[in-house]
Design a protein around this motif. Sequence first.
Motif, short mmCIF file in Angstrom:
data_model
loop_
_atom_site.label_atom_id
_atom_site.label_comp_id
_atom_site.label_asym_id
_atom_site.label_seq_id
_atom_site.Cartn_x
_atom_site.Cartn_y
_atom_site.Cartn_z
N LEU A 181 99.61 68.19 -6.26
CA LEU A 181 98.47 67.96 -5.37
C LEU A 181 97.62 66.78 -5.83
O LEU A 181 97.16 65.97 -5.02
N LEU A 182 97.41 66.66 -7.16
CA LEU A 182 96.61 65.56 -7.69
C LEU A 182 97.31 64.22 -7.48
O LEU A 182 96.66 63.23 -7.12
N ILE A 183 98.62 64.18 -7.70
CA ILE A 183 99.36 62.93 -7.50
C ILE A 183 99.31 62.52 -6.03
O ILE A 183 99.08 61.36 -5.69
N ALA A 184 99.53 63.49 -5.13
CA ALA A 184 99.47 63.18 -3.70
C ALA A 184 98.07 62.71 -3.30
O ALA A 184 97.92 61.77 -2.50
N GLY A 185 97.04 63.35 -3.85
CA GLY A 185 95.67 62.92 -3.57
C GLY A 185 95.41 61.50 -4.04
O GLY A 185 94.75 60.71 -3.34
N ALA A 186 95.94 61.16 -5.22
CA ALA A 186 95.78 59.79 -5.72
C ALA A 186 96.47 58.78 -4.80
O ALA A 186 95.94 57.70 -4.52
N GLY A 187 97.66 59.15 -4.32
CA GLY A 187 98.35 58.25 -3.39
C GLY A 187 97.57 58.03 -2.11
O GLY A 187 97.50 56.91 -1.58
N SER A 217 96.64 44.55 3.25
CA SER A 217 97.89 44.14 2.61
C SER A 217 98.98 45.15 2.91
O SER A 217 98.93 46.30 2.44
N PHE A 218 99.98 44.73 3.70
CA PHE A 218 101.09 45.62 3.99
C PHE A 218 101.83 46.00 2.71
O PHE A 218 102.23 47.16 2.53
N ASN A 219 102.00 45.06 1.80
CA ASN A 219 102.75 45.32 0.57
C ASN A 219 102.09 46.39 -0.28
O ASN A 219 102.78 47.13 -1.00
N LEU A 220 100.77 46.49 -0.25
CA LEU A 220 100.08 47.51 -1.04
C LEU A 220 100.22 48.90 -0.45
O LEU A 220 100.04 49.90 -1.16
N PHE A 221 100.53 48.98 0.85
CA PHE A 221 100.77 50.30 1.44
C PHE A 221 102.03 50.95 0.84
O PHE A 221 102.11 52.17 0.76
N LEU A 222 102.99 50.13 0.44
CA LEU A 222 104.27 50.67 -0.03
C LEU A 222 104.12 51.50 -1.31
O LEU A 222 104.57 52.65 -1.36
N PRO A 223 103.50 50.96 -2.40
CA PRO A 223 103.33 51.81 -3.59
C PRO A 223 102.39 52.99 -3.35
O PRO A 223 102.57 54.06 -3.95
N ALA A 224 101.40 52.82 -2.46
CA ALA A 224 100.50 53.94 -2.17
C ALA A 224 101.27 55.10 -1.55
O ALA A 224 101.11 56.27 -1.95
N LEU A 225 102.15 54.80 -0.59
CA LEU A 225 102.95 55.86 0.03
C LEU A 225 103.98 56.43 -0.93
O LEU A 225 104.29 57.62 -0.86
N PHE A 226 104.51 55.60 -1.84
CA PHE A 226 105.46 56.11 -2.83
C PHE A 226 104.79 57.14 -3.74
O PHE A 226 105.36 58.19 -4.04
N ILE A 227 103.58 56.84 -4.18
CA ILE A 227 102.84 57.77 -5.05
C ILE A 227 102.47 59.04 -4.28
O ILE A 227 102.59 60.16 -4.80
N LEU A 228 102.03 58.88 -3.03
CA LEU A 228 101.74 60.04 -2.20
C LEU A 228 102.97 60.93 -2.06
O LEU A 228 102.90 62.16 -2.20
N GLY A 247 103.89 63.03 -5.16
CA GLY A 247 103.17 64.30 -5.20
C GLY A 247 103.82 65.35 -4.33
O GLY A 247 103.92 66.53 -4.73
N VAL A 248 104.29 64.96 -3.15
CA VAL A 248 104.97 65.90 -2.26
C VAL A 248 106.28 66.39 -2.89
O VAL A 248 106.63 67.56 -2.76
N VAL A 249 107.00 65.50 -3.58
CA VAL A 249 108.24 65.89 -4.25
C VAL A 249 107.97 66.97 -5.30
O VAL A 249 108.69 67.96 -5.39
N VAL A 250 106.92 66.76 -6.11
CA VAL A 250 106.57 67.77 -7.12
C VAL A 250 106.23 69.09 -6.44
O VAL A 250 106.62 70.17 -6.92
N LEU A 251 105.52 69.02 -5.32
CA LEU A 251 105.20 70.24 -4.58
C LEU A 251 106.48 70.92 -4.07
O LEU A 251 106.61 72.15 -4.12
N GLN A 252 107.42 70.14 -3.56
CA GLN A 252 108.68 70.70 -3.07
C GLN A 252 109.40 71.45 -4.19
O GLN A 252 109.91 72.56 -4.00
N VAL A 253 109.45 70.82 -5.37
CA VAL A 253 110.17 71.42 -6.50
C VAL A 253 109.48 72.69 -6.99
O VAL A 253 110.14 73.67 -7.35
#
Length: 453
Positions: free
Chosen positions: A98-104, A116-127, A130-136
């Motif tokens: 949840l914290l990682i997704a919130g940071a994203g 900046s379109f390019n900055l959206f990419l790492p933001a969504l990756f980090i978000l 967090g969802v991956v950790v939640l899935q696991v």
Amino acid sequence: MSTPSTPARLENPPAGMSSTASGTRMALIAMTAIFFMWGFITELNGVLIPHLQSVFELTHARSMLLDSAFFGAYFVMALPAGRVVARVGYKLGIVIGLLIAGAGALLVLPAAQMASFNLFLPALFILATGVVVLQVAANPYVSLLGTPQRAASRLNFAQAVNSLGHTIGPYVAGLLIFSATLLSAEQLAALPAAERVQTVQPLYIGVAVALLVLAAAVYFFRLPALFEATEQADSRPHGFAEVLRLPHVRWGVLAIFFYVGVEVTVAHFMVKYVSQPTIGGMSERDASLYLSYYHAAAMVGRFVGAALLMRANPRRMLPLYAALNILLLLVTMTTLGGVAMWSVVAVGLFNSIMFPTIFTLAIERLGPMTEKASSLLVMAIVGGAVIPPLQGLFVDLFNARLGDETRALQYAFFVSILCYAYILWYGWRGSRLSGAGLPGAGPSGAGVAAAKD
């Protein structure tokens, strides 16, 4: 996705039965909110992509890099997420997710502020990380709460709530992004890109706040912190290569890859497709409502499918549903207007049973190897990062050749048809058990018995 129900214990067992029941109820309430949130978050891209495509004047293929950044996290981060959860346990694993997704979500704010379109990419990756950790962490946590006999019921309910998040997400996102100012659509389009892109900020501020509140709730409330010890059932170590030598697992991983890829592809072209003058003839804001219909159809289909699968053979239902989606896509490719629009929306209805059915068939009779197979299946969600850009590339190619965006969008659906064709084959032939290499008797996961011939 379901996971094996195995013996579990509390890190700090409560003093009495009433305390245990209270903690379980509180945990289920918290998990329900979390399942809703990650369904909601996943679908924001369906509205964000066409918005940023318009703002930054992107090609279809480049706009799909947002999908690649989000779903690529499943491939890159699934195994590290598993190691984190194994080290800290389910409760803290959920908090970390949840914290990682919130940071994203918060990182979307400077990306929008700087246009900046390019900055959206790492933001969504980090978000997405967090969802991956939640899935696991959250799926096995829900399966272990309460009695094993009702594990499937709990997971089905959680997945239905997840579908509700998928359904509501596009509508709320469209409302907030396109109504963030009091300007008309024409006035909004006339604004500089730097001002238009900032309309996504209120949405992601709300997402970040909700995720951080949930993280605090899970951390401070007295929720059961459960251990799952599936590896203790191993009489000997099993490697990923050994698991992949089993045909129904190997082909099942590919089936998950193609299913998630096609589900995301249809969803993320929905707004652009429905808004075409000869299809729905509406604004992208209004078209985002049809993306909600697409996911609402999947939610309804999940309840209906769950009832049907109590009697029906999943190896027959899965290819039948895949064939119906192929038919619906052929209809939308060859028609215009309402028929083309509603046929692509109806694809969601028959998507409903595919992920859980493929997952269940792929882990059938694996015993202690179920956990490793499950990790591979979660990694296969990376299909959502590969198939959308591929179809987007064909849209651009067809559009350059034909000079007709609507026809280009229609013809490119052949990529989606190929994905459903593979799923049809997997249900009909690829999911059959070979017998060789299967472990002995033992449960392989919730709901596996329903997957047997």
